[in-house]
Design a protein around this motif. Structure first.
Motif, PDB file in Angstrom:
ATOM      1  N   SER A   1       0.819  -1.214   0.000  1.00 15.04           N
ATOM      2  CA  SER A   1       0.000   0.000   0.000  1.00 15.04           C
ATOM      3  C   SER A   1       0.846   1.254   0.000  1.00 15.04           C
ATOM      4  O   SER A   1       1.880   1.316   0.669  1.00 15.04           O
ATOM      5  CB  SER A   1      -0.935   0.030   1.209  1.00 15.04           C
ATOM      6  N   VAL A   2       0.370   2.248  -0.741  1.00 16.25           N
ATOM      7  CA  VAL A   2       1.015   3.553  -0.764  1.00 16.25           C
ATOM      8  C   VAL A   2       0.379   4.371   0.343  1.00 16.25           C
ATOM      9  O   VAL A   2      -0.842   4.539   0.378  1.00 16.25           O
ATOM     10  CB  VAL A   2       0.794   4.248  -2.133  1.00 16.25           C
ATOM     11  N   GLU A   3       1.194   4.832   1.283  1.00 16.60           N
ATOM     12  CA  GLU A   3       0.665   5.607   2.399  1.00 16.60           C
ATOM     13  C   GLU A   3       0.353   7.028   1.942  1.00 16.60           C
ATOM     14  O   GLU A   3       1.209   7.728   1.413  1.00 16.60           O
ATOM     15  CB  GLU A   3       1.684   5.663   3.546  1.00 16.60           C
ATOM     16  N   MET A   4      -0.889   7.420   2.126  1.00 14.51           N
ATOM     17  CA  MET A   4      -1.306   8.773   1.776  1.00 14.51           C
ATOM     18  C   MET A   4      -1.962   9.386   3.002  1.00 14.51           C
ATOM     19  O   MET A   4      -2.804   8.759   3.631  1.00 14.51           O
ATOM     20  CB  MET A   4      -2.301   8.746   0.620  1.00 14.51           C
ATOM     21  N   GLN A   5      -1.552  10.596   3.345  1.00 17.65           N
ATOM     22  CA  GLN A   5      -2.175  11.260   4.487  1.00 17.65           C
ATOM     23  C   GLN A   5      -3.521  11.806   4.043  1.00 17.65           C
ATOM     24  O   GLN A   5      -3.634  12.453   3.001  1.00 17.65           O
ATOM     25  CB  GLN A   5      -1.303  12.394   4.996  1.00 17.65           C
ATOM     26  N   GLU A   6      -4.512  11.535   4.830  1.00 21.53           N
ATOM     27  CA  GLU A   6      -5.854  11.987   4.535  1.00 21.53           C
ATOM     28  C   GLU A   6      -6.115  13.271   5.330  1.00 21.53           C
ATOM     29  O   GLU A   6      -5.966  13.303   6.540  1.00 21.53           O
ATOM     30  CB  GLU A   6      -6.850  10.901   4.932  1.00 21.53           C
ATOM     31  N   LYS A   7      -6.466  14.331   4.634  1.00 25.54           N
ATOM     32  CA  LYS A   7      -6.675  15.628   5.263  1.00 25.54           C
ATOM     33  C   LYS A   7      -8.130  16.033   5.079  1.00 25.54           C
ATOM     34  O   LYS A   7      -8.680  15.942   3.990  1.00 25.54           O
ATOM     35  CB  LYS A   7      -5.750  16.649   4.603  1.00 25.54           C
ATOM     36  N   THR A   8      -8.757  16.484   6.164  1.00 28.39           N
ATOM     37  CA  THR A   8     -10.144  16.925   6.091  1.00 28.39           C
ATOM     38  C   THR A   8     -10.200  18.327   5.498  1.00 28.39           C
ATOM     39  O   THR A   8      -9.185  19.011   5.366  1.00 28.39           O
ATOM     40  CB  THR A   8     -10.795  16.939   7.487  1.00 28.39           C
TER      41      THR A   8
ATOM     42  N   GLN B   1      -6.674   1.756  -1.735  1.00 23.43           N
ATOM     43  CA  GLN B   1      -6.812   1.009  -2.974  1.00 23.43           C
ATOM     44  C   GLN B   1      -5.706   1.350  -3.968  1.00 23.43           C
ATOM     45  O   GLN B   1      -5.753   0.914  -5.107  1.00 23.43           O
ATOM     46  CB  GLN B   1      -8.175   1.271  -3.593  1.00 23.43           C
ATOM     47  N   MET B   2      -4.730   2.134  -3.548  1.00 19.26           N
ATOM     48  CA  MET B   2      -3.589   2.449  -4.390  1.00 19.26           C
ATOM     49  C   MET B   2      -2.382   1.746  -3.794  1.00 19.26           C
ATOM     50  O   MET B   2      -2.189   1.754  -2.587  1.00 19.26           O
ATOM     51  CB  MET B   2      -3.342   3.954  -4.444  1.00 19.26           C
TER      52      MET B   2
ATOM     53  N   ASP C   1       5.441  -0.365 -10.708  1.00 15.93           N
ATOM     54  CA  ASP C   1       4.232   0.341 -11.145  1.00 15.93           C
ATOM     55  C   ASP C   1       3.369   0.679  -9.934  1.00 15.93           C
ATOM     56  O   ASP C   1       3.292  -0.079  -8.977  1.00 15.93           O
ATOM     57  CB  ASP C   1       3.390  -0.523 -12.094  1.00 15.93           C
ATOM     58  N   THR C   2       2.701   1.818 -10.001  1.00 10.16           N
ATOM     59  CA  THR C   2       1.707   2.192  -9.001  1.00 10.16           C
ATOM     60  C   THR C   2       0.351   1.909  -9.622  1.00 10.16           C
ATOM     61  O   THR C   2       0.094   2.312 -10.761  1.00 10.16           O
ATOM     62  CB  THR C   2       1.830   3.675  -8.617  1.00 10.16           C
ATOM     63  N   ILE C   3      -0.493   1.215  -8.888  1.00  7.53           N
ATOM     64  CA  ILE C   3      -1.772   0.752  -9.441  1.00  7.53           C
ATOM     65  C   ILE C   3      -2.947   1.111  -8.545  1.00  7.53           C
ATOM     66  O   ILE C   3      -2.784   1.404  -7.364  1.00  7.53           O
ATOM     67  CB  ILE C   3      -1.761  -0.776  -9.656  1.00  7.53           C
ATOM     68  N   LEU C   4      -4.148   1.043  -9.120  1.00  8.59           N
ATOM     69  CA  LEU C   4      -5.405   1.085  -8.380  1.00  8.59           C
ATOM     70  C   LEU C   4      -6.019  -0.292  -8.517  1.00  8.59           C
ATOM     71  O   LEU C   4      -6.006  -0.867  -9.606  1.00  8.59           O
ATOM     72  CB  LEU C   4      -6.353   2.121  -8.978  1.00  8.59           C
ATOM     73  N   TYR C   5      -6.533  -0.853  -7.419  1.00 10.65           N
ATOM     74  CA  TYR C   5      -7.122  -2.185  -7.482  1.00 10.65           C
ATOM     75  C   TYR C   5      -8.454  -2.228  -6.747  1.00 10.65           C
ATOM     76  O   TYR C   5      -8.796  -1.321  -5.984  1.00 10.65           O
ATOM     77  CB  TYR C   5      -6.158  -3.246  -6.956  1.00 10.65           C
ATOM     78  N   SER C   6      -9.227  -3.279  -7.015  1.00 10.83           N
ATOM     79  CA  SER C   6     -10.560  -3.436  -6.432  1.00 10.83           C
ATOM     80  C   SER C   6     -10.507  -3.416  -4.910  1.00 10.83           C
ATOM     81  O   SER C   6      -9.566  -3.934  -4.306  1.00 10.83           O
ATOM     82  CB  SER C   6     -11.180  -4.764  -6.885  1.00 10.83           C
TER      83      SER C   6
ATOM     84  N   ASP D   1      -7.749  -8.138 -10.951  1.00 11.21           N
ATOM     85  CA  ASP D   1      -8.286  -7.234  -9.947  1.00 11.21           C
ATOM     86  C   ASP D   1      -7.688  -5.832 -10.041  1.00 11.21           C
ATOM     87  O   ASP D   1      -8.120  -4.920  -9.337  1.00 11.21           O
ATOM     88  CB  ASP D   1      -8.065  -7.781  -8.541  1.00 11.21           C
ATOM     89  N   ILE D   2      -6.681  -5.659 -10.893  1.00 11.33           N
ATOM     90  CA  ILE D   2      -6.063  -4.349 -11.083  1.00 11.33           C
ATOM     91  C   ILE D   2      -6.936  -3.540 -12.023  1.00 11.33           C
ATOM     92  O   ILE D   2      -7.281  -3.987 -13.119  1.00 11.33           O
ATOM     93  CB  ILE D   2      -4.633  -4.486 -11.639  1.00 11.33           C
ATOM     94  N   LEU D   3      -7.317  -2.340 -11.590  1.00  8.78           N
ATOM     95  CA  LEU D   3      -8.207  -1.491 -12.381  1.00  8.78           C
ATOM     96  C   LEU D   3      -7.455  -0.540 -13.306  1.00  8.78           C
ATOM     97  O   LEU D   3      -7.918  -0.246 -14.398  1.00  8.78           O
ATOM     98  CB  LEU D   3      -9.103  -0.684 -11.436  1.00  8.78           C
ATOM     99  N   ALA D   4      -6.295  -0.037 -12.843  1.00 13.78           N
ATOM    100  CA  ALA D   4      -5.555   0.942 -13.639  1.00 13.78           C
ATOM    101  C   ALA D   4      -4.128   1.068 -13.146  1.00 13.78           C
ATOM    102  O   ALA D   4      -3.822   0.766 -12.005  1.00 13.78           O
ATOM    103  CB  ALA D   4      -6.221   2.314 -13.559  1.00 13.78           C
TER     104      ALA D   4
END
Length: 94
Positions: free
Chosen positions: A14-21, A36-37, A62-67, A88-91
């Protein structure tokens, strides 16, 4: 330890992404949904799967988006990894 997937399987981290409100607060990882990335760590060789020839379309790095509910999660050397099928890889994210 090295993980080598079989057939049409792909190992991702998993690619760690900080979620900001909207108000500027950062959400802790525990309150976020499953990411999902991911970045591909290892790719299987493809080959004959369920009577059909499968050619791998992705490569390591590669960095991907998956189900959302795809794959099986496990830990290797303290890293959380997921094994998913190529289908299961979407993109691929570029």
């Amino acid at each position: 330890m090295k993980v080598r997937p079989l057939f049409d399987k792909v190992v991702v981290e998993s690619v760690e992404m900080q979620e900001k409100t909207q108000s500027g607060f950062y959400l802790p990882t525990a309150s976020q949904e499953k990411q999902q990335m991911a970045k591909i760590v290892a790719v299987g060789p493809g080959g004959l799967v369920d009577g059909k020839e499968v050619v791998m379309q992705v490569k390591e790095g590669d960095t991907i988006l998956y189900s959302k509910y795809a794959g099986s999660e496990f830990k290797v050397d303290g890293k959380e990894l997921t094994i998913i099928r190529q289908s299961d890889i979407l993109a691929i994210v570029e």
